[in-house]
Design an enzyme around this catalytic site. Structure first.
Site, PDB file in Angstrom:
ATOM      1  N   GLY A   1      27.093  19.207 -50.584  1.00  0.00           N
ATOM      2  CA  GLY A   1      26.988  20.577 -50.105  1.00  0.00           C
ATOM      3  C   GLY A   1      25.600  21.136 -50.313  1.00  0.00           C
ATOM      4  N   SER A   2      25.530  22.427 -50.544  1.00  0.00           N
ATOM      5  CA  SER A   2      24.248  23.116 -50.669  1.00  0.00           C
ATOM      6  C   SER A   2      23.618  22.845 -52.032  1.00  0.00           C
ATOM      7  CB  SER A   2      24.439  24.617 -50.489  1.00  0.00           C
ATOM      8  OG  SER A   2      25.164  25.161 -51.588  1.00  0.00           O
TER       9      SER A   2
ATOM     10  N   GLU B   1      25.028  15.048 -53.633  1.00  0.00           N
ATOM     11  CA  GLU B   1      24.424  14.868 -52.311  1.00  0.00           C
ATOM     12  C   GLU B   1      24.240  16.260 -51.722  1.00  0.00           C
ATOM     13  OE1 GLU B   1      23.270  12.246 -51.095  1.00  0.00           O
ATOM     14  OE2 GLU B   1      24.256  10.606 -52.149  1.00  0.00           O
TER      15      GLU B   1
ATOM     16  N   GLY C   1      25.302  22.607 -55.739  1.00  0.00           N
ATOM     17  CA  GLY C   1      25.035  21.447 -56.582  1.00  0.00           C
ATOM     18  C   GLY C   1      24.497  21.818 -57.950  1.00  0.00           C
TER      19      GLY C   1
ATOM     20  N   CYS D   1      23.274  16.860 -43.058  1.00  0.00           N
ATOM     21  CA  CYS D   1      22.296  16.915 -44.139  1.00  0.00           C
ATOM     22  C   CYS D   1      21.060  16.099 -43.785  1.00  0.00           C
ATOM     23  CB  CYS D   1      22.910  16.434 -45.451  1.00  0.00           C
ATOM     24  SG  CYS D   1      23.667  14.814 -45.359  1.00  0.00           S
TER      25      CYS D   1
END
Length: 515
Positions: free
Chosen positions: A248-249, A270, A253, A304
């Site tokens: 995610g963002s 990630e 994270g 991403c």
């Protein structure tokens, strides 16, 4: 075209046809749902609601973790090749339902048909990879300095693996984690994006059907927790979660990493990607054009690995920009269920607003919108967030260029020498994917060498998007440092034990110590 009503019978979602509220998932045959606020089911294609799901709360999360922990104590004792057999059967089941799953991804995430089918194919591919891996969870044998001793390394199952996934890959990212976790002897608890709950529900039910018919598999091996951020926070804080994999963002994270680190747990992150491609004077511009357009506009800029910065040598910049403008003008934008559509909608109108704010900031910082950027209302479903992918010439890497806007905006910058281009690429805080288009071996080797790209993915004459499952996927810096999918990424899902074995009759000490 598929609708939820036509897909539901094949994917075990038949009650949704009757407009009922669905509990998020049944954990080990039980479900306890107090008066939670229902989670709306909305398709980005037309922003129409088509039902509700009841989200999990603290009680459901606790039940899922307790059940998963119990399942792990049994599953870890099953030989790895047998665990691989379960994953093989899962892969076969996914093959059977590939088109229905892909159609559901299109309905719920807005991906065009070929991209949605490609995502399901990733699940199938990682199953094949994991089956082979189940017979190759190998350690090392090492020489000992002591007579009649040897050293060996073993890899053992780790525990409960928590997975937090994002809307843009509502099935594949979970599958990367879950299929490897299963062959490594772990149980899994999944907290998917609240924007794509039906994809998660369909995937979980498909797998649970296979697990139920596999004698060696305990109940609760794979759990599902629908809802917002609270279940994710609970997973991060709970010591029973041996590994938390979060996609995610960067903001999300950081919160996950701090919570997991506070209990000295493991996290696999990630996160964001502000990806760049360098186009050198020796590049094949036809080849570069294909890689750039898919990388920047595919999935409506919501990967991403989406290409967000194009760093072009000044000698070829004008020619490439003209080609890009022509290519962008030909992109077919519309309902992703139609076979000739190339660009579907953004996930919601909040994403459209963020795109518009980014374009406004870019213009304020000296940029010029060369193509696209506006919303589209003609020829598309009425209320979806459809946009024309934007090409924006920038004078430099200003503040907005350093941000990752999850939308199809490609910032175009110029450079004079390769050192300058690599420095520009590496100047951002994210470090996921990168690319160079060049036919000069010196340029290529410099780019992929130790002083070149600082990203986890460095591609040559290929775009930033479209990674295969055979390689380890992930990035550096604010991207989080995690690695998923292929190569030796499986090691993150296991614990390492080094054994010293003395098969002699004396007990010498290492380093010659006398005691």
């Amino acid at each position: 075209m598929h609708t939820l009503a036509t897909l539901a019978p094949a994917l075990g979602l038949t009650a949704l046809q009757r407009g009922e509220q669905w509990p998020a998932a049944s954990i080990a045959g039980q479900a306890h749902y107090p008066a939670h606020i229902p989670l709306p089911l909305v398709s980005p294609i037309d922003c129409a609601g088509h039902g509700e799901l009841l989200p999990a709360g603290p009680a459901e999360t606790e039940l899922a973790l307790a059940t998963a922990q119990q399942a792990f104590t049994q599953w870890r004792l099953v030989p790895a090749p047998q665990r691989g057999e379960l994953v093989r059967r899962i892969g076969d089941r996914v093959r059977t339902h590939k088109h229905e799953l892909a159609a559901l991804i299109t309905l719920e995430a807005g991906k065009i048909i070929s991209e949605a089918e490609g995502e399901v194919q990733e699940w199938i591919d990682i199953c094949d990879f994991a089956v082979g891996l189940s017979r190759q969870l190998c350690g090392l044998t090492m020489a000992s300095e002591r007579a009649q001793h040897r050293l060996q390394e073993q890899w053992h199952p780790l525990g409960v693996v928590g997975v937090i996934s994002a809307f843009n890959f509502p099935v594949a990212v979970w599958a990367w984690n879950a299929m490897l976790a299963l062959v490594c002897g772990n149980s899994v608890v999944w907290k998917p994006s609240e924007k794509t709950p039906l994809c998660a529900l369909a995937a979980t039910r498909l797998v649970q059907d296979v697990v139920a018919g596999f004698d060696a598999a305990p109940a609760g091996l794979l759990g599902l927790l629908q809802g917002g951020t609270e279940a994710g926070r609970q997973l991060a804080a709970d010591r029973r979660v041996a590994l938390l994999s979060a996609t995610g963002s960067v903001r999300m994270g950081r919160a996950v990493a701090q919570t997991v680190a506070a209990r000295l747990g493991r996290s696999l992150l990630e996160l964001g990607g502000n990806n760049a491609a360098i186009v050198t004077p020796s590049a094949d511009l036809d080849l570069a054009l294909r890689g750039i357009v898919f990388g920047a506009a595919g999935t409506c800029g919501q990967r991403c690995t989406t290409l967000r910065r194009l760093i072009v040598h000044e000698s070829v910049a004008d020619a490439l920009l003209a080609r890009l403008q022509a290519a962008y003008a030909s992109l077919r934008i519309g309902d992703p269920r139609l076979p000739d559509t190339l660009i579907g909608p953004l996930i919601d109108h909040a994403a459209l607003q963020q795109m518009q704010l980014a374009l406004t900031a870019a213009e304020a910082q000296g940029g010029t919108v060369r193509q696209g950027g506006g919303g589209i209302t003609q020829g598309v479903p009425n209320t979806g967030a459809y946009v024309a992918p934007a090409l924006v010439s920038m004078p430099a890497q200003t503040a907005i260029v350093h941000e990752e806007t999850f939308a199809p905006i490609l910032y175009i910058l110029r450079y004079r020498d390769l050192d300058e281009a690599i420095a520009m690429q590496n100047a951002v805080s994210q470090g996921l994917s990168s690319a160079i288009f060049s036919n000069d071996v010196r340029e290529v080797e410099q780019f992929i060498g130790p002083a070149g790209s600082d990203c986890g993915l460095a591609n040559v004459n290929a775009g930033t998007s479209g990674a295969e499952i055979g390689g380890a996927f992930g990035g550096e810096k604010d991207t989080g440092g995690g690695r998923e999918s292929g190569s030796d990424a499986w090691r993150a899902y296991m614990r390492r034990a080094t054994n010293t074995i003395n098969y002699g009759s004396t007990l010498p000490l290492a380093q010659g110590v006398k005691f």
